[in-house]
Design a protein around this motif. Structure first.
Motif, short mmCIF file in Angstrom:
data_model
loop_
_atom_site.label_atom_id
_atom_site.label_comp_id
_atom_site.label_asym_id
_atom_site.label_seq_id
_atom_site.Cartn_x
_atom_site.Cartn_y
_atom_site.Cartn_z
N GLY A 1 0.82 -1.20 0.00
CA GLY A 1 0.00 0.00 0.00
C GLY A 1 0.85 1.25 0.00
N PRO A 2 0.32 2.33 -0.56
CA PRO A 2 1.07 3.57 -0.61
C PRO A 2 1.16 4.25 0.75
N PHE A 3 0.32 3.88 1.64
CA PHE A 3 0.29 4.58 2.92
C PHE A 3 -0.36 3.68 3.95
N ALA A 4 0.37 3.27 4.96
CA ALA A 4 -0.21 2.40 5.98
C ALA A 4 -0.83 3.23 7.07
N LEU B 1 10.70 9.23 -0.48
CA LEU B 1 10.35 8.47 0.73
C LEU B 1 9.12 7.60 0.54
N GLN B 2 8.44 7.74 -0.62
CA GLN B 2 7.28 6.91 -0.93
C GLN B 2 6.24 6.91 0.18
N LEU B 3 5.85 8.12 0.56
CA LEU B 3 4.89 8.25 1.66
C LEU B 3 3.46 8.24 1.14
N GLY B 4 3.29 8.09 -0.16
CA GLY B 4 1.95 8.13 -0.72
C GLY B 4 1.70 9.48 -1.36
N ASP B 5 0.44 9.74 -1.69
CA ASP B 5 0.11 10.96 -2.40
C ASP B 5 0.29 12.17 -1.50
N PHE B 6 0.61 13.30 -2.12
CA PHE B 6 0.78 14.53 -1.34
C PHE B 6 0.45 15.72 -2.23
N VAL B 7 0.22 16.85 -1.58
CA VAL B 7 0.05 18.09 -2.33
C VAL B 7 0.84 19.17 -1.60
N ILE B 8 1.44 20.07 -2.39
CA ILE B 8 2.16 21.20 -1.80
C ILE B 8 1.32 22.46 -2.04
N ALA C 1 3.43 21.28 2.69
CA ALA C 1 3.12 20.02 2.02
C ALA C 1 2.29 19.15 2.95
N VAL C 2 1.21 18.57 2.43
CA VAL C 2 0.38 17.68 3.25
C VAL C 2 0.24 16.34 2.55
N LEU C 3 0.21 15.28 3.37
CA LEU C 3 -0.02 13.95 2.83
C LEU C 3 -1.51 13.73 2.64
N LEU C 4 -1.85 12.98 1.61
CA LEU C 4 -3.26 12.71 1.31
C LEU C 4 -3.51 11.21 1.46
N GLN C 5 -4.72 10.89 1.89
CA GLN C 5 -5.07 9.49 2.06
C GLN C 5 -6.53 9.31 1.66
N GLN C 6 -6.84 8.10 1.16
CA GLN C 6 -8.22 7.82 0.80
C GLN C 6 -9.13 7.95 2.01
N ASP C 7 -10.22 8.66 1.81
CA ASP C 7 -11.21 8.80 2.89
C ASP C 7 -11.89 7.45 3.12
N ASN C 8 -11.98 7.02 4.39
CA ASN C 8 -12.59 5.72 4.66
C ASN C 8 -14.07 5.66 4.29
N GLU C 9 -14.77 6.81 4.41
CA GLU C 9 -16.20 6.80 4.09
C GLU C 9 -16.46 7.06 2.61
N HIS C 10 -15.80 8.09 2.07
CA HIS C 10 -16.01 8.40 0.65
C HIS C 10 -14.74 8.03 -0.09
N LYS C 11 -14.72 6.80 -0.60
CA LYS C 11 -13.49 6.21 -1.12
C LYS C 11 -12.84 7.05 -2.22
N GLU C 12 -13.68 7.82 -2.93
CA GLU C 12 -13.08 8.54 -4.07
C GLU C 12 -12.36 9.81 -3.63
N GLU C 13 -12.59 10.24 -2.37
CA GLU C 13 -11.98 11.49 -1.93
C GLU C 13 -10.65 11.25 -1.22
N LEU C 14 -9.72 12.21 -1.40
CA LEU C 14 -8.46 12.15 -0.67
C LEU C 14 -8.54 13.16 0.48
N VAL C 15 -8.17 12.73 1.70
CA VAL C 15 -8.21 13.68 2.81
C VAL C 15 -6.79 13.97 3.31
N ASN C 16 -6.66 15.16 3.84
CA ASN C 16 -5.39 15.64 4.40
C ASN C 16 -5.11 14.89 5.71
N VAL C 17 -3.98 14.16 5.76
CA VAL C 17 -3.66 13.47 7.02
C VAL C 17 -2.47 14.11 7.72
#
Lengths: 471, 471
Positions: free
Chosen positions: A5-8, A208-215, A344-360
């Motif tokens: 997985g891209p982000f545990a 570092l392969q931390l998964g998706d991110f946005v700056i 810069a913030v890391l993004l992760q799949q939202d558990n409820e709305h799978k298509e959305e990425l949330v700031n973690v």
């Protein structure tokens, strides 16, 4: 079990259970102790004590100070690997290391951090100079430049800083923590050093392969221009700023009511601000704002927008605009920023709305501070600076949790539990090798979300995994 | 110019001249400043101020806190090379790294350092726990062992520690400084871990080519035994100890008069102590003291001497006894030592008496502390420990001065001045390549002490230098 997985996600960690003999308060003065029982839950911040089983002596509860921690050998090894990845990027970009003391004269830190100042650790006056622990590495860098009359320098600095903040250790927020700073001091053609800082963040987070991110990128001048054209009096810029900064954590309605209620802005001003600070985009948005009838009349905002456009041109040349978002809600708390700011913030799949990425969580931040060195120079000579700080504690806690996850399965390797873990944490694929698969020379590949399993010949496994993970 | 000497003497360094506008005192309180002129020389420890030329604002004198310093990129590079040599030796001996916070709860440090306790930096009580900066890495290690219930560990730790000591920065004594510690915790066969610590010191000091050195060894039990058989009351062991420790800096007569005058020992006791503590030697001395009619009657001393004999057997196997001196004057200041203690000092040719080697400073020290972990354990469970700390600041300042020396000659390359420098600093050989030597394919080799010069064919140069430098 492959960990692909891209982000545990976090594995919840518990504090070890405390001593069970009940809390006791210690009212300590230097060298001697006055001890008394106090009701449980009423200990304030004093240390709890346990009665020692042997000898009846009082032994303090063994702990590190609140918000700090020890690093075990495994943790030091992980941290060193992480730091060396960051430092090798800094070096690749031509920076030289400096070091400064963890202690600074208090007067050096005064008036540099705005709200942050109340979080500075001060040393007791034991005779001699009045000292404090450094709050970041930026102010000591500015002091170093002014003290040594340096007007050009590309430096990095990796060291611990200290903040009496409210710790949130599971999210990597500590009172003692590493900062990894890269800064460029000197007068250069506009936006080239600024663009390099963003390139560095992009390189490190990709490596570092931390998964998706946005700056996220913004400019203090644009933000100030927005406040001016929305009719905010200058005295309320800073409170308005700190409220705007909360837009990544709460909806606009709440931000608006804090502006009007707590910060005393007029409802009309708040509404006008709302039209700007909810905007985010790229070059198109910059062009639109440059044509904005109100904002384009403000000199500071226009300068900021012009520079932002230039910045995006460099970022296009670097090929990294895909991860950059011009975000008018980004404000950042520190007083010393004067131009471009970014986070810069890391993004992760939202558990409820799978298509959305949330700031973690934020993992890097920085900006331009052209006035800070001048605050230290006796003649007020300015040295323009821009820099970035990599939040390695946050990254460390993510990597550490991944490491813990892999440890978990050595203790209890039941298949069902492992698959459940994959589902819980968003690991997309599981590779299963049982006796049958061994005999057949295949690996069972399971799509964790759909629970579909397919046998794949071993020699085709890598290609198949690559294919499935393609974006 | 070849730099071949075993030890380059100090190049005097000056502090940059301070601002010339006259000292002004700053009476600072948190967040606000009350400023007033005070007569020069009456500023105490308050910061001096200069009137800024621009704007008439008051700008603090730019400095780091007393006894601390910045590291420039060149200094960081040198320090990192040095640390990596030390760390690679620690790793070669199987140690794992840990890290602990620079802040500890004050109560963790109380009662561990004897006289040293008054040098602990305490943090201001800003609400919450009472904190202090760590004074060394040994007490945090003991706290770590007890807290994690670890009974066996070979660890190293490289980090900064803090002491409100009187700084002597040219000799490498700072208030913030690195310690490089290697420790072995656990119950093992006697003297094997202790011998490994000494082997490590020997390896590191040999690797770094700092010149000649000696590792002094003693045992707290032997020292205590000496005090007992010389009739010193137990209450005076610690003051007697700290006076004995000065024997490397002052003659016996002065030490004796301090014992009798300041420390209140009887003249007879002092004389009896003097017969022991001026002894130094090897296995022969240990054997002699084991036969000493008084000392051999004391249980502790006998145990210490037995272990010392065993230690020397291991050191013989390691082939390093040549650099080891059993020295009964070695006491070491810290309270927590319980057995073997040791200290490595660099030696240099005496400028007046060329045949003598003088002590130019301690660069490593350590010992056995079997009771420290038990002070942290609620049940008082003991974990025997022995460890060593490498004084890299001292070594750093030696290497740095060498580096400065090599820089010097780029600025002013006159031959005579270079040769004079070799004479002043004890560099034994100078290799001179002028136009004639270039044409002849030779190098002129000069014996600095005798001023004799010989032309050596280039292909034979390395062998000739090696031959001349052989001990």
């Amino acid at each position: 079990m492959l960990r692909l997985g891209p982000f545990a996600a976090a594995v919840a960690r518990c504090q070890p259970a405390g001593p069970s003999l009940g809390p006791l308060c210690l009212a300590g003065s230097r060298g001697s102790f006055a001890r008394s029982w106090l009701p449980a839950g009423n200990c304030g911040a004093l240390s709890r004590q346990v009665r020692a089983a042997a000898g009846g002596e009082w032994v303090p509860v063994l702990k590190t100070p609140k918000g700090t921690r020890d690093h075990s050998p495994a943790q030091v090894a992980l941290r060193d690997r992480l730091l060396s990845a960051v430092v090798s990027c800094f070096k690749r970009h031509g920076a030289a290391a400096i070091d400064t003391p963890a202690l600074e004269l208090r007067e050096m830190l005064v008036g540099k951090y705005g709200e942050g100042s109340k979080l500075i650790y001060e040393l007791q006056d034991q005779g001699g100079e009045l000292l404090a622990l450094r709050y970041d590495l930026t102010v000591p860098f500015a002091r170093y430049l002014a003290m040594n009359k340096i007007t050009n320098m590309k430096r990095y600095h990796v060291a611990k800083v200290y903040r009496r903040d409210n710790p949130a250790t599971t999210r990597g927020r500590y009172r003692e923590f590493y900062q990894c700073d890269f800064d460029i001091a000197g007068q250069f053609d506009p936006m080239i050093p600024d663009a390099e800082c963003l390139k560095i963040v992009h390189e490190i987070l990709s490596d570092l392969q931390l998964g998706d991110f946005v700056i996220k990128v913004n400019d203090r001048r644009i933000l100030n221009g927005v406040f001016v054209v929305c009719g905010v009096p200058e005295s309320k810029f800073i409170p308005a700023c700190s409220t705007v900064d909360k837009l990544d954590k709460m909806p606009w309605e709440e931000v608006r009511s804090e502006m009007v209620g707590e910060k005393g802005l007029s409802p009309e001003a708040a509404d006008r601000i709302g039209e700007y600070v909810q905007l985010r985009g790229g070059l198109d948005l910059i062009e639109r704002l440059l044509q904005d009838p109100k904002l384009s009349q403000n000199k500071l905002a226009k300068e900021g927008l012009g520079d932002m456009k230039l910045l995006f041109e460099y970022l296009t040349l670097f090929g990294i605009t895909e991860k950059i978002s011009f975000d008018l809600s980004l404000a950042r708390g520190l007083d010393y920023y004067t131009g471009v700011i970014f986070e810069a913030v890391l993004l992760q799949q939202d558990n409820e709305h799978k298509e959305e990425l949330v700031n973690v969580g934020s993992v890097a931040g920085g900006g331009r501070y052209d006035g800070l060195v001048g605050m230290f120079d006796p003649k007020g000579r300015k040295v323009p600076c821009v820099g970035v700080s990599i939040g390695i504690e946050r990254i460390f806690s993510i990597l550490e949790q991944r490491l813990e996850a892999e440890m978990l399965y050595k203790k209890d390797p039941k298949l069902l539990k492992q698959l459940q873990y994959c589902e819980d944490t968003g690991i997309p694929l599981a590779a299963i090798v049982g006796e049958q698969e061994l005999a057949d020379g295949v690996v069972k590949l399971r799509d964790v979300a759909t629970r579909q399993e397919v046998d794949i010949p071993r020699e085709k496994l890598i290609d198949e995994i690559r294919r499935r993970l393609e974006p």
